[in-house]
Scaffold this active site. Sequence first.
Site, PDB file in Angstrom:
ATOM      1  N   THR A  22      75.777 123.546 -26.847  1.00 44.01           N
ATOM      2  CA  THR A  22      73.939 123.615 -26.768  1.00 44.01           C
ATOM      3  C   THR A  22      74.389 125.402 -26.620  1.00 44.01           C
ATOM      4  O   THR A  22      74.898 126.411 -26.833  1.00 44.01           O
ATOM      5  CB  THR A  22      73.741 123.103 -25.130  1.00 44.01           C
ATOM      6  OG1 THR A  22      72.722 123.791 -25.374  1.00 44.01           O
ATOM      7  CG2 THR A  22      74.601 123.692 -23.873  1.00 44.01           C
ATOM      8  N   THR A  23      72.976 125.795 -27.079  1.00 45.21           N
ATOM      9  CA  THR A  23      72.130 127.204 -26.837  1.00 45.21           C
ATOM     10  C   THR A  23      71.486 127.698 -26.012  1.00 45.21           C
ATOM     11  O   THR A  23      71.108 128.341 -25.929  1.00 45.21           O
ATOM     12  CB  THR A  23      70.728 127.185 -28.174  1.00 45.21           C
ATOM     13  OG1 THR A  23      72.015 126.481 -29.622  1.00 45.21           O
ATOM     14  CG2 THR A  23      70.589 128.664 -28.298  1.00 45.21           C
ATOM     15  N   HIS A  24      71.490 126.260 -24.518  1.00 47.67           N
ATOM     16  CA  HIS A  24      70.953 126.880 -23.882  1.00 47.67           C
ATOM     17  C   HIS A  24      71.420 127.545 -22.856  1.00 47.67           C
ATOM     18  O   HIS A  24      72.414 127.001 -21.671  1.00 47.67           O
ATOM     19  CB  HIS A  24      70.638 125.054 -23.108  1.00 47.67           C
ATOM     20  CG  HIS A  24      70.104 124.517 -23.861  1.00 47.67           C
ATOM     21  ND1 HIS A  24      69.648 122.833 -23.790  1.00 47.67           N
ATOM     22  CD2 HIS A  24      68.939 124.399 -24.855  1.00 47.67           C
ATOM     23  CE1 HIS A  24      68.427 122.622 -24.875  1.00 47.67           C
ATOM     24  NE2 HIS A  24      68.570 123.665 -25.578  1.00 47.67           N
ATOM     25  N   LEU A  25      71.672 129.341 -22.966  1.00 50.72           N
ATOM     26  CA  LEU A  25      72.716 129.773 -21.843  1.00 50.72           C
ATOM     27  C   LEU A  25      71.676 130.498 -21.073  1.00 50.72           C
ATOM     28  O   LEU A  25      69.999 129.973 -21.256  1.00 50.72           O
ATOM     29  CB  LEU A  25      72.547 131.088 -23.153  1.00 50.72           C
ATOM     30  CG  LEU A  25      73.896 130.161 -23.858  1.00 50.72           C
ATOM     31  CD1 LEU A  25      73.906 131.352 -25.273  1.00 50.72           C
ATOM     32  CD2 LEU A  25      75.406 130.644 -23.103  1.00 50.72           C
ATOM     33  N   GLN A  48      75.335 124.803 -19.825  1.00 50.52           N
ATOM     34  CA  GLN A  48      74.700 123.596 -19.850  1.00 50.52           C
ATOM     35  C   GLN A  48      75.824 123.199 -19.672  1.00 50.52           C
ATOM     36  O   GLN A  48      76.523 123.524 -19.964  1.00 50.52           O
ATOM     37  CB  GLN A  48      73.553 123.247 -20.386  1.00 50.52           C
ATOM     38  CG  GLN A  48      72.630 123.792 -20.053  1.00 50.52           C
ATOM     39  CD  GLN A  48      70.873 122.967 -20.458  1.00 50.52           C
ATOM     40  OE1 GLN A  48      71.178 122.766 -21.767  1.00 50.52           O
ATOM     41  NE2 GLN A  48      70.496 122.306 -19.674  1.00 50.52           N
TER      42      GLN A  48
END
Lengths: 592, 236
Positions: free
Chosen positions: A517-520, A346
Amino acid sequence: MTKKHVDAIVVGAGWAGSILAKELTEAGLSVVMLERGSERATAVEGAYPESIDELRGAIRKRLFQNLSQTTVTVRNTIDQTALPYRQLAAFLPGEGVGGAGLHWSGVHFRVSPEDLRLRSSVVERYGDKFIPEGMNLQDYGVTYSELEPFFDKAEKVFGTSGEAYKVNGKIVGNGNIFDGDRSDNFPLPAMKDTFTASTFRAAATEAGYHPYSLPAANASRQYTNPYGCQMGPCNFCGYCSGYDCYLYSKASPNVNVLPALRQDPGFTLISDAHVLRVDLDDTRSKATGVTYLETKTQKEVSLSADLVILSAFQFHNVHLMLLSGIGKPYDPVSNTGTIGRNFVYQTITSSRIWLPPSKYTNQFIGAGGVGVAIDDFNSMNFDHGPLGFVGGSPVWVNQAGLKPIAAAIGTGGGGTPRWGSAYKGALIDTYKHSIGVDAHGSNMAYRDVYLDLDPTWKDAYGQPLLRMTFTWKDNDIRMNQYVVSKIEPIAKAMGATKANLVHLNAGQPFDTRHYQTTHLGGGAIMGTDPQTSALNRYLQSWDVSNVFVIGSNAFPQGMGYNPTGMVAALAYWAAYHIRTTYLKSPGPLVQA
Amino acid sequence: MPPKEPTLTRPLRRSFVKGLLGSTSFWMVSGHSHWADALAQEAQKPYQPTFFTPDEYRFLEAATERLFPQDQHGSGARALGVAEFIDRQMESPYGHGDNWYMSAPFVQGPANLGYQLPFVPRDLYRKGIAGLEAYTHQQHGKVFADLPLSAQEQILTALEGGSVPLGDIPGRVFFEQLRTNTMEGAFSDPLYGGNKGLGGWLMLGFPGARADFMDWVNQDGEAYPFGPISISGETA
């Protein structure tokens, strides 16, 4: 050695795994869930006051992946040597029962309906020439109306607090005007606005935007979910992200699913079990089970099963597919293969706005999922024609509870001192009187951004590490710059004394040293064509039909919203089709 | 200005005390004054470092005080016990790099691909301090702690800017390690030896382990009225 046979193996005890295990045991299957990390219970990990410890929690990263055992390598471009991600920083995968669902914040979105058919939507409005060369823009192969019942179910399980805009076509509240239609309201009313959130709400309205309350899986009231699991009301303690909620107010697999699941005699959870591979038969089109390592005894165990669910973290799912030989690895040069294709992230930047010294923002007060956002520049909600980029960002104040070490490490830079007396003054002013505003944006997929196996580095179990090839691309940098520029009128309407609007710069490479972010996402995506997707629209492997792969790995591109709500809905969607169709006649649910 | 905080005492819970002492009975029957006296007595004894040598520890105290000085804003690193905090951290799993991926080969690359040295925090400090003292001696003929404050600041500025060679370790890497651990020591719970007297939290108006703000979610920009409390039950 083969120990025993079960109907289904679920790999990973996070949200996706817990949902699938619950659904499959409800269908009468015997289910073994394997979790490489340790057992975690809120009564232990979440116990007050030990859990209210920033150093032990978010700083020393107690609930996160232990990189000493396994990590990834990262490079920006194909011609570089990827180097190991040796210290947790840019992204923070979870480990242990609950997975990232234990340490997450709790922002619980659905999806912007047009994000599910983004390629079609862009082509319809702007023509296919609008899509830049090298961008793998794709549809999910599933529509919002098909997923709606599963979004609804997930919200009821999570005890999500929010305010709807439309229910069954009727305007019911002051929610997000860009939302898709809902079959029901949120199970709990929206969380209260913090002072910063109400300031943002008023200013965004004045600037002509359409603010709404972030949907939060932080309980605004006491709640009992359909599984009989109970949540207590959130008190805005500020220890969500990176912590196990001591009040049972933040939804987690540990609080909202596992207490019911653990009582089912058909369910077994084995922790400290690191899955090494999915075992395939000679045709490589059928899984026979999995082989895992008991990490405490270092013993390898093979377990056979009719059905294998991969529901580890996004990139661990892709890693396991590559290690197991499920499907064809993606090759960016020949543009063939699917495993590792469309790896996405993101595009997020955090800006800061200072209020006059008479106003205290009390940033330590908050909850991970609460805040006020605008979607005026997200998804397809604005005219991209003259702008020439694909994608967008919500913009929000999400005061999750800013704690002092994080504030101190982050203050300074960009020409201002990072230590000494002037730094201390700025830190105090920033901590007491400022507001953080994020542009939490989409990230598109590109032909030369992907996942594969690293040729050099290995994990503690002797297997090759996963290699990420990733950097920021012009399309997403320009999107971020455009959306961040829209924060300025909000800052002015807030009566800001100062604003530091942060955006990506042209040519800026991805930097692994700072949290983003950890939103991979992506890497094993869902779709309608086996040439360009690893999974069919039911998240079933095109190549090995008794393997389903559940997680944000299925997203063809990174969306502006936080992924957990979408992952949960896809988990219920896949489970529904496994239960109603697959189990009656195992085999491909879609013919390739 | 925020209203002056009331002095609050709260019952000590068993779990508060266990982490600190391993014995609950003494504290359970003690009043707040005993608690405070005991802390004060403890504070009077100078801390004896375990990991750092006396010379290294002098460097650490001087350097962290420059990064986070005593000033009009409040306590500095020395008063907050930042060097003690860092010494204790060196003996923790963190000091040994327990959750860092430390498998070879170690190949250097662009800075944005992250840390690639074969050293854990204990190594970084040992080598970093030795390198910086060698540089200081070469430039000034003295050890860092004996330099005037302005010279100390110049050296740290050069270290931050990357123009100080430290042998095996890039100067910037050592600077970032030192800065990060200094801020941790100033602002973590006093359980770990820093943030003495809750001085770091007082400066920021952070209330510590209160963790219940139901009544202050939105008070239209009024400062939160209560002072900090630590995990062990210490108030400022």
